[in-house]
Design a protein around this motif. Sequence first.
Motif: not given
Length: 273
Positions: A101-117
């Motif tokens: 399995x792989x968990x990935x960061x998608x978002x942070x706060x109210x408007x910051x998206x992880x660009x590699x997601x």
Amino acid sequence: MATKRKSAARRGKKKSEARIMPAWLRTILAVCIIAVFSAGFYWFFIRPYAYRWKPCYGQKGYGVCMPCDYEVHGIDISHYQGSIDWVQLTTNKTTKFPIHFVFMKATEGGDHADDTFPFNFDQAHRYGFIRGAYHFFSPKTDPLKQADFFIRTVQLIPGDLPPVLDVETIGKSTPHDLRIAVKTWLDRIESHYGVKPILYTSYKFKNRYLSDSVFNTYPYWIAHYYVDSVKYEGPWHFWQHTDVGNVPGIREEVDLNVFNGSLEQLRALTLQK
């Protein structure tokens, strides 16, 4: 006048002699100061990471001593891991400690998206990994705004793991306000996806700020480094046991995790049709 000057000189000499610290006392003070600084250095800089240098009585994998008695292993990634060679990463499925399995960061706060997601999330599915997405919680931002941002960013399908809320900081919030905000996010996400989200936080943070029984109903992903086993007394599903793993296909160090169960139980935790 000469007599007065001699008398004053003698008094000054006696005061100077009185101010001189005996050599034995200086030695004791120096030893005490060194001991205090050494103890502080060990406590704050060596002790938390001492497990890294303990002999490995189990089996080594990915550059660290792997936890025993767990058959399902995984990683979690974000933009910090840079570009990932997914073809090479897939070869880890056939090793002694296969990555399932792989968990990935998608978002942070109210408007910051992880660009590699978007790319990584697609590749994880393409190469047959059980995938999951997580949101890094910001105590200073409206929890509903954060939840809706995650919902707009992450489209889950059957076979994906439930959404994850990563809570690591309290900011300027009170513990009471933090608990209300976290529960608000969890409720909104559960309502949308139809599944209970996973709660990620460290062992100490969970006990200090999220020990309310209401949070024990959520699958728990515990971050607990440099220990031989999980110390948390309640039920848990995932254990992030190190942040310094070295996995073929990823140049940077990566977090390693285990699932507290079988591969069939992990699949049963995923979204169903």
